[in-house]
Design a protein around this motif. Structure first.
Motif, PDB file in Angstrom:
ATOM      1  N   THR A 262     -11.459   7.813  -0.935  1.00  0.00           N
ATOM      2  CA  THR A 262     -10.239   7.346  -0.304  1.00  0.00           C
ATOM      3  C   THR A 262      -9.038   7.382  -1.233  1.00  0.00           C
ATOM      4  O   THR A 262      -9.175   7.258  -2.453  1.00  0.00           O
ATOM      5  CB  THR A 262     -10.411   5.897   0.212  1.00  0.00           C
ATOM      6  N   VAL A 263      -7.862   7.574  -0.649  1.00  0.00           N
ATOM      7  CA  VAL A 263      -6.618   7.284  -1.356  1.00  0.00           C
ATOM      8  C   VAL A 263      -6.558   5.769  -1.519  1.00  0.00           C
ATOM      9  O   VAL A 263      -6.839   5.027  -0.576  1.00  0.00           O
ATOM     10  CB  VAL A 263      -5.393   7.780  -0.561  1.00  0.00           C
ATOM     11  N   PHE A 264      -6.203   5.307  -2.714  1.00  0.00           N
ATOM     12  CA  PHE A 264      -6.130   3.867  -2.944  1.00  0.00           C
ATOM     13  C   PHE A 264      -5.048   3.609  -3.979  1.00  0.00           C
ATOM     14  O   PHE A 264      -5.215   3.884  -5.159  1.00  0.00           O
ATOM     15  CB  PHE A 264      -7.478   3.324  -3.434  1.00  0.00           C
TER      16      PHE A 264
ATOM     17  N   GLN B 235      -1.515   6.316   1.644  1.00  0.00           N
ATOM     18  CA  GLN B 235      -2.823   5.748   1.980  1.00  0.00           C
ATOM     19  C   GLN B 235      -2.824   5.141   3.383  1.00  0.00           C
ATOM     20  O   GLN B 235      -1.918   4.394   3.738  1.00  0.00           O
ATOM     21  CB  GLN B 235      -3.221   4.656   0.982  1.00  0.00           C
TER      22      GLN B 235
ATOM     23  N   ASN C 132      -8.918  14.354   1.721  1.00  0.00           N
ATOM     24  CA  ASN C 132      -7.757  14.475   0.841  1.00  0.00           C
ATOM     25  C   ASN C 132      -7.913  15.693  -0.064  1.00  0.00           C
ATOM     26  O   ASN C 132      -9.013  16.009  -0.513  1.00  0.00           O
ATOM     27  CB  ASN C 132      -7.630  13.232  -0.055  1.00  0.00           C
TER      28      ASN C 132
ATOM     29  N   SER D  78      -3.291  14.363   3.118  1.00  0.00           N
ATOM     30  CA  SER D  78      -4.380  13.489   3.524  1.00  0.00           C
ATOM     31  C   SER D  78      -4.395  13.385   5.038  1.00  0.00           C
ATOM     32  O   SER D  78      -3.331  13.260   5.677  1.00  0.00           O
ATOM     33  CB  SER D  78      -4.207  12.093   2.907  1.00  0.00           C
TER      34      SER D  78
ATOM     35  N   TRP E  93       0.847  -1.187   0.000  1.00  0.00           N
ATOM     36  CA  TRP E  93       0.000   0.000   0.000  1.00  0.00           C
ATOM     37  C   TRP E  93       0.886   1.242   0.000  1.00  0.00           C
ATOM     38  O   TRP E  93       1.891   1.302   0.707  1.00  0.00           O
ATOM     39  CB  TRP E  93      -0.889   0.032   1.237  1.00  0.00           C
TER      40      TRP E  93
ATOM     41  N   TYR F 155      -4.001   8.643  -7.492  1.00  0.00           N
ATOM     42  CA  TYR F 155      -4.010   8.196  -6.103  1.00  0.00           C
ATOM     43  C   TYR F 155      -5.417   8.187  -5.500  1.00  0.00           C
ATOM     44  O   TYR F 155      -5.616   7.607  -4.435  1.00  0.00           O
ATOM     45  CB  TYR F 155      -3.110   9.092  -5.243  1.00  0.00           C
TER      46      TYR F 155
END
Length: 469
Positions: free
Chosen positions: A244-246, A226, A352, A335, A222, A360
């Motif tokens: 979400t950040v992923f 994140q 974020n 974030s 990850w 991202y």
């Protein structure tokens, strides 16, 4: 054969132990004879302990024989086992569970296998058209693929086991430290080798593959940007996807207690018209700084990212013209996320904001940069977030509500059919009839709006069955 029999027996012992505990819990049921059940449990435990002891003796003898053959010197006989004091049934169960959890040892390295099996059934109704067969949004919520501008065809059913996951872990003592490794695969987002006609075959894909040693992580994990721990419990693959950040990618990370710093894979994604490209011109790693603060009833995470975005001589052919794109830009993002536990309940959240961090957020709803009419690049401002509440109804029942949103600016000279805003809300009810079995049902409503104002929505009911091993 001993080296194969031991892991097989331990795996079987784990399953038997689950049955043993279920039977033990049933001694208070009507018609059950506690004394008879106890004798049956003791007999099964005797058999398991005897077989494991036999395998250990065979393994010890095999090692002694191998050592004797190598050195050509007599080896001392294996001493007889020393009788142990009588133990209660619960103590014997605990000891066997510890044996079964040790994993498989090869030399100095210990391996363990984990993961889960999962079946999903999704009934979806898209207002703006029908996604192609085997599109990502048919298996889980992918916000950028909500159809816009078409005609809805009503509800449709999709079933999938592609989220099924396999995790292999390893630990090796080395120079006073422990060298650990992790390799994880599932079957989502992979090339279509099979289809729904006959076999439903899908090839595995690498999710994570890394080693850790002395505060360092090397490999694919990850992104440090994140906070995966902030994702709420859910039955969808990601859940609050747009908020979400992923990102998973190769990286080198150093972490010391609450502080982390990482150099991560750089890749600038660019939109030209409505087409998306990977520029593949980056030479400077993305730099991520992170701070994780533990709280009495939860945690707080702050992260920042800096990126050098680069597009060089990207040639794009349009009807009647050829455009060459060149440009450089600085991308940045911050974030904040956290969790707060109150009793068995949990509140989780994330926010974020940044420029040039499109890939991202929300599994790349928008690209990092947009090509301008003059052949340069523009890094749009994006922001997103989510909030989720898990409410424990009982030790086995949980209710999770989540709200999530995303927005990106769009330059006036860019295509106005790009995604501007996506938001969704979902409610999941989760039940554990057994310790490793999870059943869930959820409802989601999502809306996607383009920069030109066109909209499309998704209504979805999802059922899932998951077995963790």
């Amino acid at each position: 054969m001993t080296k194969f029999r031991m892991p097989v027996l331990l795996a079987g012992a784990t399953l038997v132990l689950q049955a043993v505990r279920v039977e033990a819990q049933g001694t208070g049921q009507k018609g059950a004879d506690p004394a008879e059940l106890t004798r049956a449990l003791e007999a099964r435990l005797d058999g398991l302990e005897s077989e494991i002891a036999s395998l250990r003796a065979e393994l010890a003898q095999a090692r002694a024989d191998a050592a004797a053959a190598a050195t050509a010197t007599p080896q001392p006989a294996i001493p007889p086992s020393i009788p142990t004091p009588a133990r209660t049934t619960e103590q014997r169960l605990t000891a066997l569970e510890q044996d079964a959890a040790l994993g498989i040892r090869v030399g100095a390295t210990r391996f363990s296998i984990g993961g889960y099996l999962k079946l999903d059934a999704l009934v979806s109704d898209f207002s703006g058209g029908d996604p192609p067969a085997n599109a990502l949004i048919n298996d889980y919520y992918a916000p950028a693929q909500i159809p816009v501008g078409g005609i809805g065809e009503g509800a449709e059913l999709t079933t999938s086991v592609r989220e099924t996951r396999i995790v292999l872990r390893s630990e090796t003592p080395l120079a006073g430290q422990t060298l650990t490794g992790l390799f994880e695969v599932d079957f989502l987002d992979t090339p279509l080798i099979g289809n729904q006609r006959v076999s439903n075959s899908f090839v595995p894909r690498v999710r994570r593959a890394f080693i850790t040693w002395n505060d360092f992580t090397f490999g694919q994990d990850w992104s440090t940007f994140q906070n995966a721990a902030a994702l709420p419990e859910r039955i969808d693959f990601i859940g609050p996807t747009e908020g979400t950040v992923f990102e998973r990618q190769p990286l080198i990370r150093w972490r010391n207690d609450e502080f982390s710093i990482a150099l991560e894979n750089p890749e600038t994604t660019i939109t030209v018209g409505t087409a998306s490209f990977e520029a593949d011109d980056d030479v400077t790693p993305d730099l991520v700084l992170r701070y994780d603060h533990r709280l009495p009833h939860g945690s707080l995470t702050l992260a920042a990212i800096g990126r050098y975005l680069s597009v060089k001589d990207l040639v794009v052919s349009n009807p009647g013209s050829v455009t060459t794109i060149n440009g450089e830009a600085f991308g940045w993002g911050v974030s904040a996320s956290g969790v707060y536990d109150f009793g068995p309940n949990r509140l989780s959240w994330m926010g974020n904001v940044g420029e040039g961090i499109g890939r991202y957020l929300g599994i790349n709803i928008r690209d990092d940069v947009i090509a301008t009419a003059t052949g340069k690049i523009d890094a749009p401002l994006v922001y997103s977030g989510f909030i989720a509440l898990r409410r424990s109804l009982s030790p086995r029942w949980r209710l999770i509500g989540t709200g999530s949103a995303y927005h990106s600016t769009t330059p006036e000279d860019a295509a106005q059919s790009l995604t501007a805003t996506v938001w969704s809300g979902n409610l999941d009810l989760i039940y554990n009839p057994l310790p490793h079995l999870t059943l869930g049902i959820g409802f989601r409503y999502a809306s996607r709006e383009l920069a030109n104002g066109a909209e499309g929505s998704l209504r979805r009911v999802q059922l899932s069955v998951r077995y963790d091993y």
